[in-house]
Design a protein around this motif. Sequence first.
Motif, PDB file in Angstrom:
ATOM      1  N   LEU A  31       0.824  -1.208   0.000  1.00 48.96           N
ATOM      2  CA  LEU A  31       0.000   0.000   0.000  1.00 48.96           C
ATOM      3  C   LEU A  31       0.861   1.261   0.000  1.00 48.96           C
ATOM      4  CD1 LEU A  31      -2.906  -1.039   2.396  1.00 48.96           C
ATOM      5  CD2 LEU A  31      -2.865  -1.053  -0.113  1.00 48.96           C
ATOM      6  N   ARG A  32       2.017   1.203   0.683  1.00 51.86           N
ATOM      7  CA  ARG A  32       2.937   2.342   0.683  1.00 51.86           C
ATOM      8  C   ARG A  32       3.433   2.636  -0.738  1.00 51.86           C
ATOM      9  NH1 ARG A  32       6.071   0.624   4.472  1.00 51.86           N
ATOM     10  NH2 ARG A  32       7.628  -0.321   3.145  1.00 51.86           N
ATOM     11  N   ASN A  34       1.600   2.320  -3.222  1.00 56.52           N
ATOM     12  CA  ASN A  34       0.365   2.668  -3.933  1.00 56.52           C
ATOM     13  C   ASN A  34      -0.087   1.542  -4.866  1.00 56.52           C
ATOM     14  OD1 ASN A  34      -1.702   4.547  -4.051  1.00 56.52           O
ATOM     15  ND2 ASN A  34      -0.913   5.463  -5.930  1.00 56.52           N
ATOM     16  N   SER A  36      -2.412  -1.902  -5.528  1.00 52.22           N
ATOM     17  CA  SER A  36      -3.621  -2.619  -5.132  1.00 52.22           C
ATOM     18  C   SER A  36      -3.407  -4.106  -5.389  1.00 52.22           C
ATOM     19  CB  SER A  36      -4.812  -2.126  -5.950  1.00 52.22           C
ATOM     20  OG  SER A  36      -4.998  -0.752  -5.758  1.00 52.22           O
ATOM     21  N   PRO A  58      -5.075   1.396  -1.605  1.00 51.44           N
ATOM     22  CA  PRO A  58      -4.541   2.397  -0.679  1.00 51.44           C
ATOM     23  C   PRO A  58      -5.562   3.405  -0.160  1.00 51.44           C
ATOM     24  CG  PRO A  58      -3.069   2.134  -2.549  1.00 51.44           C
ATOM     25  CD  PRO A  58      -4.310   1.341  -2.859  1.00 51.44           C
TER      26      PRO A  58
END
Length: 105
Positions: A31-32, A34, A36, A58
Motif C-alpha cells: 500500500l505504501r 500505492n 492494489s 490504498p
Amino acid sequence: MATLHYGATGDPVHIEDRALAHLKVVIATKLRRNESFTLSWKHADDDPRGRSTIWLHPSIPLRFIFEDPEAPQLNGRWIDELMQSANSTGGIVLVDEVIDAPESE
C-alpha cells in the motif's frame, strides 16, 4: 485472535495474531507503494466453511487489531513468501508459516 477491519463493512476478518503481524508488513509495503492487490484466506474453524478474498486499495481504510500487546519476532522467510504471493496475479494467499528445522550437528 487478531482482527482486520477493512473499509466500511461491519464484518471484521479474524486471523491468528502471528499471521496478521506478518501480513501487516506485506500489506503496508504494497500500500505504501500505492499498489492494489487481493488477499485470500480460508475461514477460521468457528466461521462458516469456505474462503474469502478482498481487494486491498490504498484509499480504503484499514485497521489491524492484535490480541497480544507485544509484537512477535517476525519470520523473514514467511514475509518473503507472502510478498511473492502479493506480487503474483492471484494476490496474497495466506499460507501457513514455514519454520526451518534446526540443523543437526
